[in-house]
Design a protein around this motif. Sequence first.
Motif, PDB file in Angstrom:
ATOM      1  N   LEU A   8     -36.204   9.902  23.392  1.00  0.00           N
ATOM      2  CA  LEU A   8     -37.262  10.410  23.842  1.00  0.00           C
ATOM      3  C   LEU A   8     -38.304   9.368  24.691  1.00  0.00           C
ATOM      4  O   LEU A   8     -39.470   9.847  25.131  1.00  0.00           O
ATOM      5  N   ALA A   9     -37.992   8.250  24.813  1.00  0.00           N
ATOM      6  CA  ALA A   9     -38.616   7.357  25.465  1.00  0.00           C
ATOM      7  C   ALA A   9     -38.686   7.521  27.162  1.00  0.00           C
ATOM      8  O   ALA A   9     -37.995   8.365  27.626  1.00  0.00           O
ATOM      9  N   PRO A  10     -39.682   6.981  27.554  1.00  0.00           N
ATOM     10  CA  PRO A  10     -39.929   7.156  28.774  1.00  0.00           C
ATOM     11  C   PRO A  10     -38.635   6.872  29.823  1.00  0.00           C
ATOM     12  O   PRO A  10     -38.119   5.797  29.429  1.00  0.00           O
ATOM     13  N   MET A  11     -38.364   7.250  30.956  1.00  0.00           N
ATOM     14  CA  MET A  11     -37.222   7.079  31.576  1.00  0.00           C
ATOM     15  C   MET A  11     -37.676   6.461  33.111  1.00  0.00           C
ATOM     16  O   MET A  11     -38.272   7.305  33.957  1.00  0.00           O
ATOM     17  N   PRO A  12     -37.512   5.192  33.173  1.00  0.00           N
ATOM     18  CA  PRO A  12     -37.841   4.614  34.445  1.00  0.00           C
ATOM     19  C   PRO A  12     -37.239   5.247  35.608  1.00  0.00           C
ATOM     20  O   PRO A  12     -36.093   5.582  35.764  1.00  0.00           O
ATOM     21  N   GLY A  13     -38.164   5.451  36.679  1.00  0.00           N
ATOM     22  CA  GLY A  13     -37.628   6.381  37.936  1.00  0.00           C
ATOM     23  C   GLY A  13     -37.389   7.424  37.799  1.00  0.00           C
ATOM     24  O   GLY A  13     -37.100   8.378  38.824  1.00  0.00           O
ATOM     25  N   ALA A  14     -37.572   8.436  36.941  1.00  0.00           N
ATOM     26  CA  ALA A  14     -37.675   9.873  36.921  1.00  0.00           C
ATOM     27  C   ALA A  14     -39.123  10.544  36.961  1.00  0.00           C
ATOM     28  O   ALA A  14     -39.994   9.998  36.918  1.00  0.00           O
ATOM     29  N   GLU A  15     -38.903  11.621  37.566  1.00  0.00           N
ATOM     30  CA  GLU A  15     -39.890  12.554  37.920  1.00  0.00           C
ATOM     31  C   GLU A  15     -40.144  13.324  36.537  1.00  0.00           C
ATOM     32  O   GLU A  15     -39.227  13.615  36.041  1.00  0.00           O
ATOM     33  N   ARG A  17     -42.093  16.385  34.302  1.00  0.00           N
ATOM     34  CA  ARG A  17     -42.988  17.522  34.509  1.00  0.00           C
ATOM     35  C   ARG A  17     -43.205  18.116  32.858  1.00  0.00           C
ATOM     36  O   ARG A  17     -42.574  17.795  32.015  1.00  0.00           O
ATOM     37  N   GLU A  18     -44.164  18.648  32.686  1.00  0.00           N
ATOM     38  CA  GLU A  18     -44.419  19.400  31.325  1.00  0.00           C
ATOM     39  C   GLU A  18     -44.646  21.010  31.839  1.00  0.00           C
ATOM     40  O   GLU A  18     -45.674  21.282  32.395  1.00  0.00           O
ATOM     41  N   VAL A  19     -44.105  21.799  31.179  1.00  0.00           N
ATOM     42  CA  VAL A  19     -44.197  23.446  31.366  1.00  0.00           C
ATOM     43  C   VAL A  19     -44.092  24.079  30.215  1.00  0.00           C
ATOM     44  O   VAL A  19     -43.186  24.043  29.415  1.00  0.00           O
ATOM     45  N   GLY A  20     -45.058  24.813  29.668  1.00  0.00           N
ATOM     46  CA  GLY A  20     -45.025  25.589  28.519  1.00  0.00           C
ATOM     47  C   GLY A  20     -44.757  24.596  27.218  1.00  0.00           C
ATOM     48  O   GLY A  20     -44.084  25.112  26.305  1.00  0.00           O
ATOM     49  N   GLY A  21     -45.304  23.423  26.945  1.00  0.00           N
ATOM     50  CA  GLY A  21     -44.613  22.382  26.033  1.00  0.00           C
ATOM     51  C   GLY A  21     -43.571  21.735  26.191  1.00  0.00           C
ATOM     52  O   GLY A  21     -43.208  20.874  25.420  1.00  0.00           O
ATOM     53  N   VAL A  22     -42.714  22.249  27.214  1.00  0.00           N
ATOM     54  CA  VAL A  22     -41.284  21.607  27.390  1.00  0.00           C
ATOM     55  C   VAL A  22     -41.467  20.438  28.321  1.00  0.00           C
ATOM     56  O   VAL A  22     -42.245  20.389  29.440  1.00  0.00           O
ATOM     57  N   LEU A  23     -40.895  19.293  27.841  1.00  0.00           N
ATOM     58  CA  LEU A  23     -40.982  18.080  28.637  1.00  0.00           C
ATOM     59  C   LEU A  23     -39.502  17.887  29.287  1.00  0.00           C
ATOM     60  O   LEU A  23     -38.715  17.690  28.793  1.00  0.00           O
ATOM     61  N   MET A  24     -39.847  17.701  30.887  1.00  0.00           N
ATOM     62  CA  MET A  24     -38.758  17.551  31.834  1.00  0.00           C
ATOM     63  C   MET A  24     -38.871  16.313  32.489  1.00  0.00           C
ATOM     64  O   MET A  24     -39.830  16.017  33.100  1.00  0.00           O
ATOM     65  N   ASP A  25     -37.561  15.526  32.415  1.00  0.00           N
ATOM     66  CA  ASP A  25     -37.602  14.291  33.184  1.00  0.00           C
ATOM     67  C   ASP A  25     -36.229  14.703  34.079  1.00  0.00           C
ATOM     68  O   ASP A  25     -35.258  14.762  33.473  1.00  0.00           O
ATOM     69  N   PHE A  26     -36.310  14.095  35.364  1.00  0.00           N
ATOM     70  CA  PHE A  26     -35.218  14.519  36.274  1.00  0.00           C
ATOM     71  C   PHE A  26     -34.940  13.535  37.251  1.00  0.00           C
ATOM     72  O   PHE A  26     -35.979  12.779  37.719  1.00  0.00           O
ATOM     73  N   VAL A  27     -34.003  13.139  37.556  1.00  0.00           N
ATOM     74  CA  VAL A  27     -33.632  12.197  38.810  1.00  0.00           C
ATOM     75  C   VAL A  27     -32.560  13.055  39.468  1.00  0.00           C
ATOM     76  O   VAL A  27     -31.622  13.493  38.957  1.00  0.00           O
ATOM     77  N   ARG A  28     -32.918  12.794  40.833  1.00  0.00           N
ATOM     78  CA  ARG A  28     -32.045  13.444  41.785  1.00  0.00           C
ATOM     79  C   ARG A  28     -30.689  12.486  42.013  1.00  0.00           C
ATOM     80  O   ARG A  28     -31.044  11.220  42.353  1.00  0.00           O
ATOM     81  N   THR A  29     -29.457  12.900  41.968  1.00  0.00           N
ATOM     82  CA  THR A  29     -28.309  12.189  42.243  1.00  0.00           C
ATOM     83  C   THR A  29     -27.602  12.646  43.224  1.00  0.00           C
ATOM     84  O   THR A  29     -26.871  14.029  42.874  1.00  0.00           O
ATOM     85  N   GLY A  30     -27.243  12.317  44.469  1.00  0.00           N
ATOM     86  CA  GLY A  30     -26.878  13.253  45.466  1.00  0.00           C
ATOM     87  C   GLY A  30     -27.350  14.699  45.814  1.00  0.00           C
ATOM     88  O   GLY A  30     -28.612  14.712  45.756  1.00  0.00           O
ATOM     89  N   ASP A  31     -26.478  15.715  45.486  1.00  0.00           N
ATOM     90  CA  ASP A  31     -26.795  17.161  45.873  1.00  0.00           C
ATOM     91  C   ASP A  31     -27.425  17.575  44.428  1.00  0.00           C
ATOM     92  O   ASP A  31     -27.982  19.023  44.330  1.00  0.00           O
ATOM     93  N   SER A  32     -27.350  16.935  43.377  1.00  0.00           N
ATOM     94  CA  SER A  32     -27.736  17.492  41.818  1.00  0.00           C
ATOM     95  C   SER A  32     -28.885  16.600  41.387  1.00  0.00           C
ATOM     96  O   SER A  32     -29.352  15.853  41.946  1.00  0.00           O
ATOM     97  N   ARG A  33     -29.277  17.135  40.434  1.00  0.00           N
ATOM     98  CA  ARG A  33     -30.346  16.406  39.214  1.00  0.00           C
ATOM     99  C   ARG A  33     -29.745  16.327  38.072  1.00  0.00           C
ATOM    100  O   ARG A  33     -29.035  17.283  37.695  1.00  0.00           O
ATOM    101  N   VAL A  34     -30.011  15.424  37.303  1.00  0.00           N
ATOM    102  CA  VAL A  34     -29.734  15.194  35.972  1.00  0.00           C
ATOM    103  C   VAL A  34     -31.027  15.137  35.276  1.00  0.00           C
ATOM    104  O   VAL A  34     -31.833  14.361  35.813  1.00  0.00           O
ATOM    105  N   LYS A  35     -31.318  15.991  34.183  1.00  0.00           N
ATOM    106  CA  LYS A  35     -32.495  16.317  33.649  1.00  0.00           C
ATOM    107  C   LYS A  35     -32.325  15.861  32.234  1.00  0.00           C
ATOM    108  O   LYS A  35     -31.360  16.068  31.480  1.00  0.00           O
ATOM    109  N   ARG A  36     -33.449  15.365  31.292  1.00  0.00           N
ATOM    110  CA  ARG A  36     -33.661  15.356  30.099  1.00  0.00           C
ATOM    111  C   ARG A  36     -34.635  16.504  29.903  1.00  0.00           C
ATOM    112  O   ARG A  36     -35.817  16.397  30.291  1.00  0.00           O
TER     113      ARG A  36
END
Length: 135
Positions: A8-15, A17-36
């Motif tokens: 649950l800790a902050p992810m350095p370099g991640a974008e 967002r919070e939507v509807g109470g859901v926390l999303m952190d994502f990093v673009r990797t090539g053509d994809s995204r890896v999200k927490r």
Amino acid sequence: METTDTLLAPMPGAEHREVGGVLMDFVRTGDSRVKRVVYPPGFKWSTHMKQIVGTDLCMHAHLGFLAKGHLQILYADGITEDFVAPQVVAIEPGHDGWVVGEEPAVLIEFDFERDTLSRLGMETFHHHRLLPKAE
């Protein structure tokens, strides 16, 4: 979000967002995204996201690894699926979903944004699959 839980800790370099109470952190990797994605206890898609998204069911596919918590999914045809960490998760579009229990559910998800279904070979909508009858 301060915590000693590294999931649950902050992810350095991640974008972030919070939507509807859901926390999303994502990093673009090539053509994809890896999200927490962190779904809080008490979260239910039809209660917290339906109004925001404007569809009756979640129409996104989710593919990843449930690192913490318990999610239950209900498809339009009445089929339910339970995912309890640690577990690989593959959820087709056309579902409601909620967190079971008192801890957050943490999903590490992989996507290609609008191309996720085709790139991952997933169905465009959940279809009840009847198993062949044993002879």
